[in-house]
Write a protein that holds these residues in place. Structure first.
Motif, mmCIF file in Angstrom:
data_model
loop_
_atom_site.group_PDB
_atom_site.id
_atom_site.type_symbol
_atom_site.label_atom_id
_atom_site.label_comp_id
_atom_site.label_asym_id
_atom_site.label_seq_id
_atom_site.Cartn_x
_atom_site.Cartn_y
_atom_site.Cartn_z
ATOM 1 N N TRP A 2 41.566 57.196 49.864
ATOM 2 C CA TRP A 2 42.908 56.749 50.015
ATOM 3 C C TRP A 2 44.247 57.533 49.901
ATOM 4 N N VAL A 3 45.216 57.468 50.654
ATOM 5 C CA VAL A 3 46.467 57.926 50.452
ATOM 6 C C VAL A 3 47.605 57.240 50.111
ATOM 7 N N ALA A 4 48.280 57.595 49.087
ATOM 8 C CA ALA A 4 49.419 56.449 48.473
ATOM 9 C C ALA A 4 50.676 57.357 48.813
ATOM 10 N N PHE A 5 51.738 56.319 49.421
ATOM 11 C CA PHE A 5 52.819 57.027 49.742
ATOM 12 C C PHE A 5 53.923 56.334 49.031
ATOM 13 N N ARG A 58 45.340 43.989 42.511
ATOM 14 C CA ARG A 58 45.093 43.587 43.897
ATOM 15 C C ARG A 58 44.053 44.599 44.422
ATOM 16 N N GLU A 59 43.292 43.998 45.359
ATOM 17 C CA GLU A 59 42.379 44.815 46.174
ATOM 18 C C GLU A 59 42.588 45.012 47.621
ATOM 19 N N PHE A 60 42.467 46.040 48.293
ATOM 20 C CA PHE A 60 42.581 46.264 49.495
ATOM 21 C C PHE A 60 41.539 47.106 50.199
ATOM 22 N N THR A 61 41.178 46.476 51.481
ATOM 23 C CA THR A 61 40.261 47.416 52.409
ATOM 24 C C THR A 61 40.698 47.913 53.468
ATOM 25 N N SER A 62 42.182 47.753 53.800
ATOM 26 C CA SER A 62 42.678 48.271 55.078
ATOM 27 C C SER A 62 44.245 48.769 54.608
ATOM 28 N N ASP A 81 57.045 55.900 49.963
ATOM 29 C CA ASP A 81 57.926 54.705 50.697
ATOM 30 C C ASP A 81 57.039 54.130 51.571
ATOM 31 N N VAL A 82 57.606 52.984 52.261
ATOM 32 C CA VAL A 82 56.914 52.013 53.033
ATOM 33 C C VAL A 82 56.635 52.826 54.501
ATOM 34 N N ASN A 83 55.670 52.089 55.163
ATOM 35 C CA ASN A 83 55.272 52.544 56.649
ATOM 36 C C ASN A 83 54.856 54.229 56.310
ATOM 37 N N PHE A 84 54.231 54.376 55.212
ATOM 38 C CA PHE A 84 53.523 55.529 54.985
ATOM 39 C C PHE A 84 54.266 56.836 55.249
ATOM 40 N N CYS A 85 55.292 56.675 54.672
ATOM 41 C CA CYS A 85 56.667 57.869 54.667
ATOM 42 C C CYS A 85 56.729 58.254 53.031
ATOM 43 N N GLY A 86 57.396 59.484 53.192
ATOM 44 C CA GLY A 86 57.609 59.992 51.534
ATOM 45 C C GLY A 86 56.438 60.819 50.869
ATOM 46 N N PRO A 87 56.606 61.378 49.967
ATOM 47 C CA PRO A 87 55.823 62.013 49.090
ATOM 48 C C PRO A 87 54.382 61.321 49.117
ATOM 49 N N GLN A 88 53.067 62.155 48.854
ATOM 50 C CA GLN A 88 51.994 61.457 49.111
ATOM 51 C C GLN A 88 51.007 61.836 47.931
ATOM 52 N N SER A 89 50.162 60.947 47.599
ATOM 53 C CA SER A 89 49.123 61.244 46.496
ATOM 54 C C SER A 89 47.664 60.805 47.008
ATOM 55 N N VAL A 90 46.552 61.519 46.662
ATOM 56 C CA VAL A 90 45.458 61.526 47.390
ATOM 57 C C VAL A 90 44.314 60.956 46.031
ATOM 58 N N PHE A 91 43.656 59.959 46.562
ATOM 59 C CA PHE A 91 42.594 59.454 45.711
ATOM 60 C C PHE A 91 41.355 59.452 46.285
ATOM 61 N N GLU A 92 40.172 60.242 45.683
ATOM 62 C CA GLU A 92 38.785 60.132 46.178
ATOM 63 C C GLU A 92 38.200 59.221 45.520
ATOM 64 N N GLU A 93 36.830 58.875 45.801
ATOM 65 C CA GLU A 93 36.201 57.835 45.101
ATOM 66 C C GLU A 93 36.011 57.983 43.551
ATOM 67 N N PHE A 118 54.574 53.859 44.393
ATOM 68 C CA PHE A 118 53.900 53.796 45.725
ATOM 69 C C PHE A 118 54.443 52.457 46.244
ATOM 70 N N SER A 119 54.403 52.385 47.564
ATOM 71 C CA SER A 119 54.921 51.373 48.339
ATOM 72 C C SER A 119 54.142 51.212 49.546
ATOM 73 N N SER A 120 53.255 52.062 49.931
ATOM 74 C CA SER A 120 52.251 51.997 50.866
ATOM 75 C C SER A 120 50.847 52.583 50.695
ATOM 76 N N LEU A 121 49.607 52.220 51.194
ATOM 77 C CA LEU A 121 48.556 52.594 51.095
ATOM 78 C C LEU A 121 47.868 53.063 52.336
ATOM 79 N N GLN A 122 47.024 54.020 52.541
ATOM 80 C CA GLN A 122 46.406 54.226 53.751
ATOM 81 C C GLN A 122 45.036 54.810 53.465
ATOM 82 N N LEU A 123 43.718 54.150 54.154
ATOM 83 C CA LEU A 123 42.519 54.416 53.928
ATOM 84 C C LEU A 123 42.296 55.808 54.989
#
Length: 337
Positions: free
Chosen positions: A45-48, A17-21, A50-62, A76-81
């Motif tokens: 991007w930050v990957a969470f 899947r591809e996401f831009t937001s 849990d849903v709604n940007f909660c729970g433990p996080q992981s960060v991925f740079e370019e 992972f259940s949610s993604l945030q730019l």
């Protein structure tokens, strides 16, 4: 374009899947708890978990991440730019909750074990950019992603654990070079690179030279020189339309350059060219063979357009220079003796 491409299996295999937001719930996209590899283009991007940007996080740079074993694989259940301006980061750490006690202002990647603020931070304020806060000095353990103007008055379970922090890196700038062909300068000259003489004072033809031909090296050197040294970093790639030069030189023209040494990029192509020699010298004659090469130097002003992570552009000047020695040929001169 800032985007993340997520894959079902490692090594970018399986469904994707591809996401831009931001994606608050991957269940809605039938991609929950199944991400095993991913690619990030643009800002981090930050990957969470849990849903709604909660729970433990992981960060991925370019970059590309073929395996996610160290990043909560398949959880992972949610993604945030990350949308903050990451160019000039600053964070203030506080010793106690609610921004109390001693404070420390940091502007760059820092190992707190080397100072007096290790394992005592309990709150922070981010003035600029976005940061990753690590429990351990080797960038492992629990993390917190700290972002501008999202003050955290208390770390809760993370209180007094912070040992290492670093700012997130922005998307790598994109470069495009525009050659100003109307201002091109070209200098063409013929130079002598060798001269071979054969003398025959006898009444019979004689062999001119034991060699039937000689081999010479020809070359083409291309270089880019830029006015602003700070804008060009090692590894920068840019494309250049050099199609108008393809009919000028005997070398194939490549159109993608990679900066290897600071502010300039130079590359040289070489090849061998054979020149035939006369077989014999007539009686009472002298033959002189002059080997000539065409030297061409072309200088073309360049506008290098730099586009940052937020599609803001600026232009820096430079110059493309091509120096070549090609088209080896011979001139024969016969004189009586």
């Amino acid at each position: 374009m800032n985007k993340i491409i997520v894959y079902e299996h490692v090594n970018f295999q399986g469904l994707c899947r591809e996401f831009t937001s931001d994606v608050s719930n991957l269940i809605d996209h039938n991609f929950n708890d199944c991400i095993s590899s991913l690619k990030v283009i643009g800002n981090p991007w930050v990957a969470f978990r849990d849903v709604n940007f909660c729970g433990p996080q992981s960060v991925f740079e370019e970059g590309e991440y073929a395996r996610l074993e160290n990043h909560n694989n398949d959880t992972f259940s949610s993604l945030q730019l990350v949308t903050e301006d990451l160019s000039n980061p600053q964070i203030t750490l506080y010793e106690h909750v609610n921004y109390q006690g001693r404070s420390l202002v940091i502007n760059c990647e820092t190992n707190l074990c080397y100072g007096s603020f290790n394992d005592i931070t309990s709150s922070h304020k981010v003035q600029r950019g976005a940061w990753v806060l690590y429990e351990h000095a080797n960038q492992t353990g629990s993390i917190i992603v700290a972002r501008a103007h999202r003050d955290v008055p208390s770390y809760g379970p993370f209180n007094d654990l912070l040992s290492y922090l670093r700012p997130l890196k922005p998307r790598r700038p994109k470069f495009s070079a525009v050659l100003l062909w109307d201002n091109k300068q070209e200098d063409v000259k013929s130079v002598t690179i060798d001269s071979i003489c054969g003398h025959n004072a006898t009444d019979q033809r004689q062999i001119f030279c034991p060699e039937l031909h000689r081999t010479y090296e020809v070359f083409m050197t291309e270089s880019f020189n830029f006015c602003n040294a700070e804008e060009i970093k090692n590894g920068t790639k840019f494309d250049v339309d050099l199609s108008k030069l393809k009919t000028v030189y005997d070398f194939p023209v490549q159109e993608t350059f990679t900066v290897e040494k600071g502010t300039s990029n130079t590359r040289t192509k070489k090849k061998s060219m054979q020149v035939p020699l006369p077989a014999t010298v007539p009686p009472h004659s002298k033959i002189t063979v002059n080997v000539l090469a065409k030297e061409v130097e072309v200088k073309i002003p360049v506008n290098l357009i730099i586009t940052d992570a937020f599609n803001k552009t600026k232009t820096t000047g430079g110059e493309y220079v091509c120096h070549s020695k090609v088209s080896v040929r011979t001139m024969y001169m016969e004189e009586p003796i």
